[in-house]
Design an enzyme around this catalytic site. Sequence first.
Site, PDB file in Angstrom:
ATOM      1  N   GLU A   1       0.801  -1.221   0.000  1.00 18.72           N
ATOM      2  CA  GLU A   1       0.000   0.000   0.000  1.00 18.72           C
ATOM      3  C   GLU A   1       0.835   1.273   0.000  1.00 18.72           C
ATOM      4  OE1 GLU A   1      -0.526  -2.873   1.713  1.00 18.72           O
ATOM      5  OE2 GLU A   1      -2.168  -2.506   3.125  1.00 18.72           O
ATOM      6  N   ASN A   2       2.013   1.196   0.613  1.00 16.52           N
ATOM      7  CA  ASN A   2       2.828   2.409   0.731  1.00 16.52           C
ATOM      8  C   ASN A   2       3.641   2.697  -0.525  1.00 16.52           C
ATOM      9  OD1 ASN A   2       4.131  -0.006   1.773  1.00 16.52           O
ATOM     10  ND2 ASN A   2       5.895   1.280   2.220  1.00 16.52           N
TER      11      ASN A   2
END
Lengths: 240, 223
Positions: free
Chosen positions: B49-50
């Site tokens: 996600e990052n």
Amino acid sequence: MDKTVPDLATAVAGIEDGMVVMVGGFGGSGAPIELIHALIDRFKATGSPKNLTVVNNNAGNGRIGIAAMIDAGMVGKMICSFPRSADPRAFTEKYLAGEIGLELVPQGTLAERIRAAGAGIPAFYTPASYGTDVAKGKPVAEFDGKHYVQERWLKADVAILKAELADTLGNLTYRKAARNFSPLMAAAAAKTIVQATKIVQPGEIDPEHVVTPGIFVDAIVEVSDPKQEEALMRAGVAYA
Amino acid sequence: MSTKLSNAQIAWRAAQDIEDGAYVNLGIGFPEMVAKFQPPGKQAIFHTENGVLNFGEAPVEGEEDWDLINAGKKAITLRPGAAFFHHADSFGMVRGGHLDVAILGTYEVAENGDLANWSTGPRGVPAVGGAMDLVHGAKRVAVITDHVTKDGRPKLVKRCALPLTGVGCVTRVYTSLAVLDIEDERFVLREKLPTMSVAELQAVTGAELVLPDQIGDLVAPEL
């Protein structure tokens, strides 16, 4: 035009009581530690800025960075997706004592609210959180047979960010996964303050490689050997 | 053979269904283990996600670069052909239907596909992270879990009692005892431990199992 400022104290001088401050980073990756600590220094010397609303994915770790801001008593509210970490004491203690506010936002919604603010989109619909406690009180709508939750843009007075390279016009590159929320925050804040590992002349960053165009950036300060939050954490450093 | 699969064996079983070239997000913690068990010749591309696509193994201790982490804040390495991108693009990949598979852990999963994996109630500090986004958009949302809680209560239930992460989002469940699909708001049994009868499995499942003609044996190697 030259957006360079001479030092960290000058860079954070315009941040006032009660402002909404976006802080770049995801955990320790991309955390602008030197800008945060300069803000804490000012608070300790002058009592200002206080009662800040801080926007970040997390809510600090250990006794440095955002956790040290919370410890110092400068933060009235956190807007974040995940206020837990390896060492979440600073936020947890104040939260459980009712001394700090929390607006919990799903991570993708947080990113999109910030993006929307920078792009001039006041609201949008997302499937995230539909039917959950987090969506309570928010408008919902059905599109093509699926349900969505209306979310609003999230603006800030100031963003403090960490970049790898900046040119004097404010064009930025980032280092590895340290990019995360920073390009979005740069666009969403009325004033964007950046610490860059190296400041170069216009033209030295290939236009094909610019990640954040300088139009979104207001002030740049060079921090040539920046600390990395996770590395500080693991070394047991406290900023007090 | 033991009476249930270990976590590693559950992760192994889930990994067998990931196609070559699939774009995959693995939830924090237990699901990260799935990456270790990709079948030979099948190379998934992992998303975090990052803002990283195509990351690989953890670095050896002492060689971590803490600007290069996954959503669990653990150090990662890059494979050739990796890419960095910002958080809005990352969650665009999630919600926009670009991921083939998301594999998550859970507290409870219901026969109607509802998932509860972010909160065990109002105590302490609430934290949601990316879970509420991840359950929407991936073509398949799979759950890996022990079949029952530590004190023996079913984790596969008729309706979730804990706060929901998402409604009607789970399509497949890999447990320590069985593999099930969620179809038409029912648990359809696809595989079970060969040492266990359907009645024994039903007794530890909180919703009625649909029994197709073919039910496979759930067998995993010793890991």
